[in-house]
Motif scaffolding. Structure first.
Motif, PDB file in Angstrom:
ATOM      1  N   PRO A  20       0.808  -1.227   0.000  1.00 48.35           N
ATOM      2  CA  PRO A  20       0.000   0.000   0.000  1.00 48.35           C
ATOM      3  C   PRO A  20       0.839   1.275   0.000  1.00 48.35           C
ATOM      4  CG  PRO A  20      -0.860  -1.596   1.593  1.00 48.35           C
ATOM      5  CD  PRO A  20       0.479  -2.106   1.146  1.00 48.35           C
ATOM      6  N   THR A  21       1.949   1.266   0.742  1.00 42.90           N
ATOM      7  CA  THR A  21       2.815   2.443   0.788  1.00 42.90           C
ATOM      8  C   THR A  21       3.485   2.681  -0.558  1.00 42.90           C
ATOM      9  OG1 THR A  21       3.257   1.893   3.095  1.00 42.90           O
ATOM     10  CG2 THR A  21       4.655   3.560   2.095  1.00 42.90           C
ATOM     11  N   VAL A 144       8.190  -0.731   7.664  1.00 43.87           N
ATOM     12  CA  VAL A 144       7.275   0.256   7.102  1.00 43.87           C
ATOM     13  C   VAL A 144       6.740   1.174   8.202  1.00 43.87           C
ATOM     14  CG1 VAL A 144       5.064   0.581   5.928  1.00 43.87           C
ATOM     15  CG2 VAL A 144       6.642  -1.180   5.132  1.00 43.87           C
ATOM     16  N   ALA A 145       6.399   0.587   9.351  1.00 43.59           N
ATOM     17  CA  ALA A 145       5.878   1.395  10.453  1.00 43.59           C
ATOM     18  C   ALA A 145       6.925   2.372  10.984  1.00 43.59           C
ATOM     19  CB  ALA A 145       5.391   0.478  11.579  1.00 43.59           C
ATOM     20  N   ALA A 146       8.203   1.958  10.966  1.00 46.84           N
ATOM     21  CA  ALA A 146       9.264   2.818  11.484  1.00 46.84           C
ATOM     22  C   ALA A 146       9.475   4.048  10.618  1.00 46.84           C
ATOM     23  CB  ALA A 146      10.565   2.034  11.603  1.00 46.84           C
ATOM     24  N   SER A 151      11.697   7.443   4.812  1.00 41.47           N
ATOM     25  CA  SER A 151      11.954   6.662   3.594  1.00 41.47           C
ATOM     26  C   SER A 151      10.815   5.726   3.229  1.00 41.47           C
ATOM     27  CB  SER A 151      13.248   5.853   3.767  1.00 41.47           C
ATOM     28  OG  SER A 151      13.178   5.050   4.930  1.00 41.47           O
ATOM     29  N   GLY A 152       9.799   5.616   4.065  1.00 42.90           N
ATOM     30  CA  GLY A 152       8.626   4.833   3.720  1.00 42.90           C
ATOM     31  C   GLY A 152       8.918   3.358   3.494  1.00 42.90           C
ATOM     32  N   TRP A 153       8.638   2.899   2.274  1.00 41.35           N
ATOM     33  CA  TRP A 153       8.765   1.484   1.911  1.00 41.35           C
ATOM     34  C   TRP A 153      10.189   1.078   1.564  1.00 41.35           C
ATOM     35  CZ3 TRP A 153      10.755   1.136  -3.006  1.00 41.35           C
ATOM     36  CH2 TRP A 153      10.608   2.256  -3.826  1.00 41.35           C
ATOM     37  N   ARG A 154      11.070   2.002   1.299  1.00 38.51           N
ATOM     38  CA  ARG A 154      12.384   1.673   0.740  1.00 38.51           C
ATOM     39  C   ARG A 154      13.249   0.767   1.633  1.00 38.51           C
ATOM     40  NH1 ARG A 154      12.966   4.699  -3.897  1.00 38.51           N
ATOM     41  NH2 ARG A 154      11.463   6.402  -4.075  1.00 38.51           N
ATOM     42  N   PRO A 155      13.178   0.867   2.960  1.00 40.40           N
ATOM     43  CA  PRO A 155      14.000  -0.027   3.785  1.00 40.40           C
ATOM     44  C   PRO A 155      13.703  -1.514   3.606  1.00 40.40           C
ATOM     45  CG  PRO A 155      13.322   1.872   5.077  1.00 40.40           C
ATOM     46  CD  PRO A 155      12.576   1.944   3.786  1.00 40.40           C
TER      47      PRO A 155
END
Length: 453
Positions: A20-21, A144-146, A151-155
């Motif tokens: 979703p992100t 994603v929660a962090a 950076s959103g989804w990238r990690p």
């Protein structure tokens, strides 16, 4: 080797949580998002046999490191992607890297471990398969929660980079050197093309068909895959009869226990993936749980699977012959119990965790002895053939499980006339869990797996 296996398996599941992100950030279409999620799985499944053959030809150590480097670079590229098209392309590349890397794990185990040490190594391999599936959703939810540094989804992709670099440094030092003279067997390009076409035509509709309501092209693709598979089998048989080097040596398929192991591994992976998928859908969409809470709920399944995979050989000898059928029976009973415990739209209480643990117990007993005993009869020179075959069956089983049981769940979710979404989801889950139980029972009658010592 197992750390690399875990990392590659994690990427099958970790992106689901971030979807979703990704869609919001990149303005991805529905089809584009499907390809981001599924592109990795498709290229991974299609190229597994090829990866095994490359290891046989050029050396397992060399191809393990090459695949790991490619996977790590593709993960970095995914994390830096600026649009949906780039992300899809890099996900395909990431799957290709995994396909080169992962078949070498079983091959290296076969070539470098014997006796009880091999059994222990295969037990650890089985444990990683189970833990990786559940951990992917947990890790994805945490990252994603962090929202690290915004950076959103990238990690979810970038986390592979430092791990991959560390594994490359360690692997270059500890992986056993390849023999100087690798096999002279060719790559059998016609066979590779026929098999790649068959697997592609099978996997693409499985990962995309449900979202598009199973259009005509998906059924035509599945039918065509059977045609290409028959053509592949016929070509390989003729090649072997002429004294050539087929992609999978026919003698591997005649090893005692391999046929039954293929069926049972396919069933275990289908039930495992289908169970994770439909229960996840129910918990998140039906009960409103977060991705992190949902992932943690599967912890008993993963932990018990891992523990049993590491210890089953030390259980009393009188139990050994009945472990596999008992495992499938336990899986069937536990799967049905999960559906019944959740049928009223509640969380299920403490007994749900017992049922989840029993699912892990049953799946482990169905998988680990089947894999270990079948591989006991594989000679070192056939390790690549067996590794590629079983790795491909594992991946195809996961795809079949998600497609079949996911479709069943969603179809009954649509048709359910319940007053609330929560109860409608619970009704659909009960149907899917009963279907999972029936499928597990097929493993009980799939034939004995003969032990080889």
């Amino acid at each position: 080797m197992l750390a690399a296996q875990f990392m590659a398996l994690l990427d099958v599941f970790i992106v689901n949580v971030a979807a979703p992100t990704i869609r919001a950030d990149l303005a991805a279409s529905g089809a584009g998002l499907q390809l981001v999620v599924a592109g990795y799985t498709v290229s991974y499944a299609v190229l597994l046999i090829t990866g095994a053959r490359l290891g046989d030809r050029f050396g397992q150590r060399r191809m393990m490191l090459v695949g790991l480097a490619f996977f790590t670079a593709a993960s970095l590229a995914c994390g830096l992607a600026q649009n949906t098209g780039q992300l899809i392309g890099f996900r395909l590349a990431q799957g290709a890297g995994a396909a080169v890397m992962i078949p070498q794990v079983l091959s290296l185990i076969q070539r470098n471990f014997t006796g009880h040490a091999r059994v222990r190594a295969l037990g650890a391999y089985s444990a990683v398969l189970a833990v990786g599936a559940a951990a992917g959703q947990v890790v994805g939810g945490v990252l994603v929660a962090a929202d690290l540094f915004g950076s959103g989804w990238r990690p979810v992709f970038l986390v592979n980079v430092p791990i991959g670099l560390a594994l490359l440094a360690v692997g270059a030092r500890v992986l056993p050197r390849d023999a100087r003279a690798q096999t002279a067997r060719g790559l059998d390009l016609p066979g590779l093309l026929l098999l790649a076409a068959a697997v592609s035509l099978f996997t693409v509709p499985l990962v995309l068909g449900q979202e598009q309501d199973w259009p005509l092209w998906s059924w035509l693709s599945l039918a065509s895959s059977a045609v290409f598979l028959a053509a592949f089998a016929a070509y390989e048989s003729r090649l072997a009869a002429r004294g050539g080097a087929p992609l999978i040596a026919p003698r591997v398929l005649r090893i005692p226990g391999i046929g039954a192991a293929v069926v049972r591994i396919l069933l275990v992976m289908a039930v495992n993936a289908g169970f994770l998928f439909v229960v996840t859908l129910h918990f998140q969409a039906g009960l409103g749980h977060s991705a992190l809470r949902t992932g943690l709920t599967f912890a008993p399944t993963a932990l018990v699977f891992g523990a049993v995979g590491l210890t089953w050989t030390r259980w009393p000898q009188r139990l050994q012959r009945s472990l596999v059928p008992a495992g499938f029976t336990i899986t069937a009973l536990a799967g049905a119990a999960v559906g019944l415990l959740l049928r009223d739209g509640s969380f299920g209480g403490p007994w749900l965790y017992v049922a989840f643990a029993a699912v892990g117990l049953g799946l482990a007993l169905g998988y680990s002895p089947s894999l270990t005993r079948a591989l006991g009869g594989v000679r070192k020179e056939d390790a690549a053939d067996a590794s590629g075959l079983l790795a491909t069956v594992t991946q195809l089983g996961q795809l079949v499980g998600v497609a079949v049981f996911g479709s069943l769940f969603l179809a009954h979710l649509t048709d359910a006339g319940a007053a609330s979404a929560r109860q409608g989801s619970a009704d659909a889950l009960l149907v899917a869990c009963l279907a999972l139980a029936v499928t597990a029972l097929l493993g009980v009658v799939s034939g004995p797996v003969r032990a080889r010592h």
